[in-house]
Design a protein around this motif. Structure first.
Motif, short mmCIF file in Angstrom:
data_model
loop_
_atom_site.label_atom_id
_atom_site.label_comp_id
_atom_site.label_asym_id
_atom_site.label_seq_id
_atom_site.Cartn_x
_atom_site.Cartn_y
_atom_site.Cartn_z
N SER A 90 0.72 -1.19 -0.13
CA SER A 90 -0.07 0.03 0.15
C SER A 90 0.83 1.15 0.09
CB SER A 90 -0.86 0.01 1.27
OG SER A 90 -1.64 1.27 1.42
N ALA A 91 0.44 2.10 -0.96
CA ALA A 91 1.15 3.69 -0.65
C ALA A 91 -0.07 4.77 -0.69
CB ALA A 91 1.81 3.77 -2.18
N GLY A 92 -1.15 4.08 -0.23
CA GLY A 92 -2.22 5.06 0.08
C GLY A 92 -2.84 5.44 -1.07
N THR A 93 -3.99 6.36 -0.72
CA THR A 93 -4.84 6.79 -2.15
C THR A 93 -4.03 7.79 -2.88
OG1 THR A 93 -5.76 8.61 -0.62
CG2 THR A 93 -6.86 6.31 -0.51
N TRP A 94 -4.98 8.24 -3.86
CA TRP A 94 -4.47 9.18 -4.81
C TRP A 94 -4.30 10.58 -3.88
CZ3 TRP A 94 -6.99 13.90 -5.23
CH2 TRP A 94 -8.28 13.97 -5.02
N LYS A 100 -0.13 14.65 0.30
CA LYS A 100 0.67 14.39 1.47
C LYS A 100 1.93 13.72 1.16
CE LYS A 100 -3.06 13.18 4.57
NZ LYS A 100 -3.69 11.82 5.41
N GLY A 101 2.20 13.22 0.01
CA GLY A 101 3.50 12.76 -0.60
C GLY A 101 3.89 11.38 0.06
N LYS A 102 2.88 10.72 0.14
CA LYS A 102 2.96 9.37 0.90
C LYS A 102 3.80 8.27 -0.29
CE LYS A 102 0.76 5.83 3.67
NZ LYS A 102 1.50 4.53 3.28
N VAL A 103 4.64 7.71 0.17
CA VAL A 103 5.52 6.47 -0.72
C VAL A 103 5.28 5.20 -0.16
CG1 VAL A 103 7.13 8.41 -1.29
CG2 VAL A 103 7.44 7.02 0.73
N LYS A 104 5.49 4.29 -0.79
CA LYS A 104 5.63 2.78 -0.46
C LYS A 104 6.74 2.57 0.53
CE LYS A 104 4.71 -0.17 -3.91
NZ LYS A 104 5.05 -0.95 -4.87
N ASP A 105 6.46 1.87 1.76
CA ASP A 105 7.13 1.66 2.64
C ASP A 105 8.19 0.68 2.23
OD1 ASP A 105 6.04 3.06 4.79
OD2 ASP A 105 4.52 1.50 4.61
#
Length: 420
Positions: A90-94, A100-105
């Motif tokens: 999971s890298a979160g929603t669009w 938020k700039g979320k990236v894959k862990d």
């Protein structure tokens, strides 16, 4: 004569100038059309770089050191089961990605030698600390896990102006991702042979780590995250779409097991199973077995660090062949993609300017565990959980390196019939 030549040259340059004016006029006349696209792309690129950097700067990292017991009789299959916990897709929603700039862990599996003392580390976000500890304790009940400071902070590398010298190497695969490397299954370690009959490919790496002396350090890291889609599918109903490494494996198997023939003026794929050599059959079997595993995008690098007055050039060759035990000619293997060994000719690098820049870059990339995102974004390669466990696992008694620190005693539960 000279006047005529001057007139011809002037005429040529006048024609070129007139053409340049026409081209620039045309170029700027289309400015309202191409400028928004260009500026939009530049803004998008900078925005994503900014929000991802902001997100990653807020991640709380922890460094886990794993101390091994005197006896570790588990096969690398135990580590494979434990490493499956790192498969976080999971890298979160669009909204999470764009705003938020979320990236894959991602995670870093590290083997380190500090003056010959060998240590195993896993660097992870704090949110996975308990998960990783639980998985490791489940497979290796006698190990001890401690949260420790990052060892990389204790080396202050400043290039040619500092006291430290460095040799670095980054590795990639010699063939496409679906071709597997030589794994612990190929060495028979999945059958749990007795210690005296084990052939563990990791022991050559452990011996090298234990061979260094005072003032020397060797750092090895394998950075991993769940595999992403980046392969352009060539055949089938999904041709032209973006697929993952398993789609690439299907295309490779199809190329190995079929051939094109012309029938009635049309190209037809015909089976060539009966014509396949034994090597081709083993290759297809290995690829198909590999696709049954979880796949990780990976990057691998190694550093040799030492004070300049103690520099040992033999480590250049040692780093170059560090992962050779996992290489096989008919399947896949590791190759050097980037190195700081130097240049072939002196005119390629005046005063070592390029080499010093490369050394600083590879040191910073190691320190920040960077491969998938800034400050260094490099193309990863895919390793399955089986391949990853082959490169990173806890060796048993077959690794007799004297400097391999182990817990001196084995832990066990108290007898149930003790008086209270």
């Amino acid at each position: 004569m000279n006047t005529t030549l001057f007139a011809d040259i002037f005429e040529i340059y006048t024609g070129l100038f007139d053409k340049l004016v026409v081209d620039l006029t045309l170029f700027f006349s289309w400015f309202p059309y191409w400028a928004p696209v260009l500026l939009g792309y530049l803004f998008w690129h900078q925005w994503m770089h900014y929000v991802q950097a902001r997100y990653m700067s807020n991640i709380k990292w922890v460094m886990l050191e794993i101390k091994l017991p005197k006896e570790t009789n588990k096969s690398p299959l135990a580590m494979e089961v434990a490493l499956n916990a790192l498969y976080q897709t999971s890298a979160g929603t669009w909204y999470d990605k764009i705003w938020k700039g979320k990236v894959k862990d991602w995670f870093s599996l590290e083997m380190v030698s500090i003056e010959g003392q060998i240590k195993f580390f896993i660097r992870t976000s704090w949110i996975y600390k308990n998960v990783i500890e639980a998985q490791l304790y489940a497979q290796y009940p006698d190990i001890e896990i401690y949260e420790v400071p990052d060892y990389a902070r204790y080396v202050d590398y400043r290039g040619k102006y500092g006291d430290w010298e460095i040799i670095g190497a980054e590795y990639g695969l010699s063939k496409p991702d679906p071709y597997p490397i030589k794994t612990y299954v190929d060495y028979g370690l999945d059958k749990d042979p007795k210690e005296e009959f084990k052939i563990d490919p990791l022991t050559s790496v452990i011996e090298y780590l234990g061979s260094i002396g005072k003032g020397e350090q060797i750092w090895i890291q394998i950075i991993a995250q769940a595999a992403s889609k980046r392969y352009h599918i060539k055949s089938g109903k999904k041709a032209g779409e973006i697929g993952d490494w398993k789609d690439e494996a299907k295309d490779i198997v199809k190329e190995l097991t079929t051939k094109e023939e012309i029938k009635d003026g049309k190209k037809v794929n015909m089976s060539r199973v009966l014509e396949m050599t034994e090597g081709d059959r083993e290759l297809v079997k290995a690829i198909e077995r590999s696709t049954g595993k979880l796949g990780f995008d990976c990057g691998a690098r190694a550093l040799y660090l030492v004070k300049k007055e103690q520099f040992n050039p033999s480590n250049i060759k040692a780093l170059g062949g560090l992962l050779r035990a996992f290489t096989t000619n008919n399947l896949n293997g590791f190759t050097l993609n980037y190195q700081t060994f130097g240049f072939d000719y002196p005119w390629q690098d005046y005063n070592n300017i390029r080499l010093n820049k490369k050394k600083i870059e590879i040191f910073d990339a190691y320190k920040y565990r960077s491969w998938f995102y800034a400050p260094q974004h490099k193309k990863p390669f895919v390793l399955t959980s089986e391949e990853l466990a082959t490169i990173y696992h806890f060796p048993g008694g077959v690794a007799q390196t004297p400097t391999f620190g182990r817990i001196p005693s084995r832990k066990s539960e108290a007898p149930v019939n003790l008086p209270i």
